[in-house]
Enzyme design. Structure first.
Site, PDB file in Angstrom:
ATOM      1  N   ARG A 102      15.212  17.473   3.492  1.00 50.64           N
ATOM      2  CA  ARG A 102      14.503  18.740   3.451  1.00 50.64           C
ATOM      3  C   ARG A 102      14.486  19.236   2.015  1.00 50.64           C
ATOM      4  O   ARG A 102      15.538  19.407   1.405  1.00 50.64           O
ATOM      5  CB  ARG A 102      15.226  19.729   4.357  1.00 50.64           C
ATOM      6  N   THR A 106      11.100  24.298  -0.657  1.00 50.28           N
ATOM      7  CA  THR A 106      10.044  24.593   0.327  1.00 50.28           C
ATOM      8  C   THR A 106      10.545  24.482   1.771  1.00 50.28           C
ATOM      9  O   THR A 106       9.864  24.944   2.688  1.00 50.28           O
ATOM     10  CB  THR A 106       8.890  23.576   0.178  1.00 50.28           C
ATOM     11  N   ASP A 198      26.411  22.233   6.758  1.00 49.58           N
ATOM     12  CA  ASP A 198      25.518  21.090   6.528  1.00 49.58           C
ATOM     13  C   ASP A 198      26.081  19.872   7.258  1.00 49.58           C
ATOM     14  O   ASP A 198      27.106  19.310   6.851  1.00 49.58           O
ATOM     15  CB  ASP A 198      25.399  20.828   5.022  1.00 49.58           C
ATOM     16  N   ASP A 201      26.531  16.630   5.052  1.00 50.41           N
ATOM     17  CA  ASP A 201      27.652  16.726   4.105  1.00 50.41           C
ATOM     18  C   ASP A 201      28.999  16.704   4.815  1.00 50.41           C
ATOM     19  O   ASP A 201      29.947  16.058   4.358  1.00 50.41           O
ATOM     20  CB  ASP A 201      27.531  18.016   3.277  1.00 50.41           C
TER      21      ASP A 201
HETATM   22  C1  PRP Z   1      19.196  18.685   7.510  1.00 51.71           C
HETATM   23  C2  PRP Z   1      19.547  18.376   8.957  1.00 51.71           C
HETATM   24  C3  PRP Z   1      18.210  18.090   9.577  1.00 51.71           C
HETATM   25  C4  PRP Z   1      17.304  19.027   8.857  1.00 51.71           C
HETATM   26  C5  PRP Z   1      17.060  20.197   9.734  1.00 51.71           C
HETATM   27  O1  PRP Z   1      19.012  17.514   6.807  1.00 51.71           O
HETATM   28  O2  PRP Z   1      20.427  17.314   9.092  1.00 51.71           O
HETATM   29  O3  PRP Z   1      17.763  16.761   9.401  1.00 51.71           O
HETATM   30  O4  PRP Z   1      17.980  19.408   7.643  1.00 51.71           O
HETATM   31  O5  PRP Z   1      16.229  21.098   9.110  1.00 51.71           O
HETATM   32  P1  PRP Z   1      14.749  21.438   9.584  1.00 51.71           P
HETATM   33  O6  PRP Z   1      14.809  21.624  11.067  1.00 51.71           O
HETATM   34  O7  PRP Z   1      14.509  22.727   8.848  1.00 51.71           O
HETATM   35  O8  PRP Z   1      13.853  20.337   9.137  1.00 51.71           O
HETATM   36  P2  PRP Z   1      19.070  17.431   5.200  1.00 51.71           P
HETATM   37  O9  PRP Z   1      17.741  17.627   4.582  1.00 51.71           O
HETATM   38  O10 PRP Z   1      20.173  18.332   4.715  1.00 51.71           O
HETATM   39  O11 PRP Z   1      19.429  15.917   4.944  1.00 51.71           O
HETATM   40  P3  PRP Z   1      20.776  15.124   5.265  1.00 51.71           P
HETATM   41  O12 PRP Z   1      20.843  14.974   6.755  1.00 51.71           O
HETATM   42  O13 PRP Z   1      20.564  13.837   4.572  1.00 51.71           O
HETATM   43  O14 PRP Z   1      21.946  15.901   4.715  1.00 51.71           O
END
Ligand code: PRP
Length: 207
Positions: A102, A106, A198, A201
């Site tokens: 994400r 944005t 998170d 993480d």
């Molecule tokens: C986080 C989470 C989801 C997403 C949810 O991933 O694990 O995949 O954000 O958000 P959304 O519903 O607003 O799209 P992240 O981008 O932190 O990546 P990661 O899983 O690699 O840490």
């Protein structure tokens, strides 16, 4: 679309432990596995089955076998930890990874990994991601799977925000959602509150 929020005491108990900021990565991964298995038990209640005959040590009798090929689709990275729990229940499921992160400005999902073959190989996909925040990642993944040609798709996650659920409802009303909890809101960084932080993480020790 239906949103199933588990009412099971084991799910509620484990979810509380996983929310706890003091839960270290090893325990966090264990809880993700366990909650995912419990939610999958609920999400698979309508799997198609076929009648088979089985020979017990005593006689031959009627039995049941799963009749559709299931694909597990973890959204990288955080969905990865859910796979092992679901696989315990369905060891023959195929696993197809989708890489999305994400964008921090944005909040829109950016695709970075997709190795789906041209033709679909599964009848039902379970999209796995612990967090349904804005819903952008889930919507994008379902878009990809529909373009691939999968007929039936379900989303299995730990915590959903009302915003993410509405987004999915609008974009993919045919996709049922299975969650351990629906939380209150998103904060200004689009994190689920109260949430669990998170999920990527905390699993991988990269906070
Ligand atoms: C986080 C989470 C989801 C997403 C949810 O991933 O694990 O995949 O954000 O958000 P959304 O519903 O607003 O799209 P992240 O981008 O932190 O990546 P990661 O899983 O690699 O840490």
């Amino acid at each position: 679309m239906t949103v199933h929020v588990s009412q099971h005491p084991l799910v509620a108990h484990k979810l509380t432990k996983i929310r706890d900021a003091g839960t270290e990565p090893k325990k966090f991964r264990e809880l993700i596995r366990e909650i995912s298995a419990l939610l999958t038990y609920e999400a698979t209640e309508d799997l198609e089955v076929a009648a088979v005959r089985v020979a017990t040590p005593l006689v031959e009798t009627d039995g049941t076998t799963l009749a559709e090929t299931v694909g597990l689709v973890p959204i990288l990275r955080a969905g990865l930890g859910m796979v092992e729990g679901v696989w315990e229940l369905m060891p023959s499921a195929e696993v197809w990874h989708i890489g999305l992160y994400r964008d921090e400005e944005t909040f829109r999902p950016v695709e970075y990994y997709n190795k789906l073959p041209v033709e679909p190989t599964v009848a039902l996909c379970l999209v796995l991601d612990p967090m349904l925040a804005t819903g952008g990642s889930a919507v994008a993944t379902v878009d990809i799977l529909k373009r691939w040609g999968v007929a039936r798709i379900k989303f299995v996650g730990l915590i959903g925000a009302p915003e993410g659920i509405s987004n999915m409802e609008q974009e993919h009303p045919d996709v049922s959602i299975y969650l351990a909890a629906v939380d209150d809101h998103l904060n200004d960084r689009a994190f689920i509150v109260p949430g669990l932080g998170d999920a990527g993480d905390r699993q991988f020790g990269t906070a």
